[in-house]
Design a protein around this motif. Structure first.
Motif, PDB file in Angstrom:
ATOM      1  N   GLU A  41       0.982  -1.353   0.186  1.00 18.35           N
ATOM      2  CA  GLU A  41      -0.321  -0.135   0.332  1.00 18.35           C
ATOM      3  C   GLU A  41       1.118   1.428  -0.186  1.00 18.35           C
ATOM      4  N   TYR A  43       2.820   4.492  -1.106  1.00 22.14           N
ATOM      5  CA  TYR A  43       2.913   5.495  -1.806  1.00 22.14           C
ATOM      6  C   TYR A  43       3.090   6.563  -1.462  1.00 22.14           C
ATOM      7  N   MET A  46       0.592  11.442  -5.205  1.00 24.01           N
ATOM      8  CA  MET A  46      -1.338  10.544  -5.541  1.00 24.01           C
ATOM      9  C   MET A  46      -1.238  12.325  -6.892  1.00 24.01           C
ATOM     10  N   ASP A  47      -1.995  11.162  -7.698  1.00 25.66           N
ATOM     11  CA  ASP A  47      -2.624  12.218  -8.665  1.00 25.66           C
ATOM     12  C   ASP A  47      -3.813  12.993  -8.250  1.00 25.66           C
ATOM     13  N   ASP A  50      -7.019  12.141  -9.747  1.00 23.82           N
ATOM     14  CA  ASP A  50      -7.473  11.020  -9.083  1.00 23.82           C
ATOM     15  C   ASP A  50      -6.689  10.384  -8.121  1.00 23.82           C
ATOM     16  N   ASN A  51      -7.186  10.499  -6.663  1.00 20.94           N
ATOM     17  CA  ASN A  51      -6.605  10.248  -5.720  1.00 20.94           C
ATOM     18  C   ASN A  51      -7.041   8.317  -6.037  1.00 20.94           C
ATOM     19  N   GLY A  52      -6.713   7.656  -7.037  1.00 15.48           N
ATOM     20  CA  GLY A  52      -6.997   6.339  -6.529  1.00 15.48           C
ATOM     21  C   GLY A  52      -5.769   6.291  -7.419  1.00 15.48           C
ATOM     22  N   LYS A  53      -5.264   7.134  -7.949  1.00 16.58           N
ATOM     23  CA  LYS A  53      -3.701   7.170  -9.226  1.00 16.58           C
ATOM     24  C   LYS A  53      -2.307   7.039  -7.983  1.00 16.58           C
ATOM     25  N   ARG A  54      -1.931   5.809  -7.385  1.00 17.31           N
ATOM     26  CA  ARG A  54      -1.658   6.425  -6.437  1.00 17.31           C
ATOM     27  C   ARG A  54       0.268   5.814  -6.768  1.00 17.31           C
ATOM     28  N   THR A  77       1.867  11.114   4.441  1.00 17.54           N
ATOM     29  CA  THR A  77       0.570  10.851   3.403  1.00 17.54           C
ATOM     30  C   THR A  77      -0.832  11.842   3.459  1.00 17.54           C
TER      31      THR A  77
END
Length: 93
Positions: A41, A43, A46-47, A50-54, A77
């Motif tokens: 997990e 990272y 983070m984009d 798009d917070n899901g793109k890490r 983070t």
């Protein structure tokens, strides 16, 4: 750079199958890897759109002489101001 990318291996040395990555004089040591602080997990980027793109893109390298003095490593983070998060490494005396 991404973990184990050609650029990463050029800096930190290639990982051998049997011994893993061996510290050598003149070759930087990835502090997080040395401390086994990475997780699936992890990272450091983070984009913003798009917070899901890490991805894990940021590192702290130390000389091999400091490897034994590494105490802890973490990624903040919760930090604000950039799409890259702060990378913290503690080195003891």
């Amino acid at each position: 750079m991404e973990p184990e990318s050609p650029e990463y291996c050029a800096l930190a040395g290639a990982a051998g199958g049997y011994y893993g990555r061996v510290a050598r004089i003149g070759t930087p040591v990835d502090a997080f890897a040395a401390l086994k602080a990475y997780s699936p997990e992890s990272y450091s980027w983070m984009d913003p759109g798009d917070n899901g793109k890490r991805m894990h893109l940021d590192y702290c390298f130390v000389s091999c002489g400091l490897e034994g003095r590494l105490k802890s490593a973490r990624i903040d983070t919760q930090s604000e101001g950039s799409d890259h998060f702060r990378v913290w490494v503690e080195i003891g005396g």
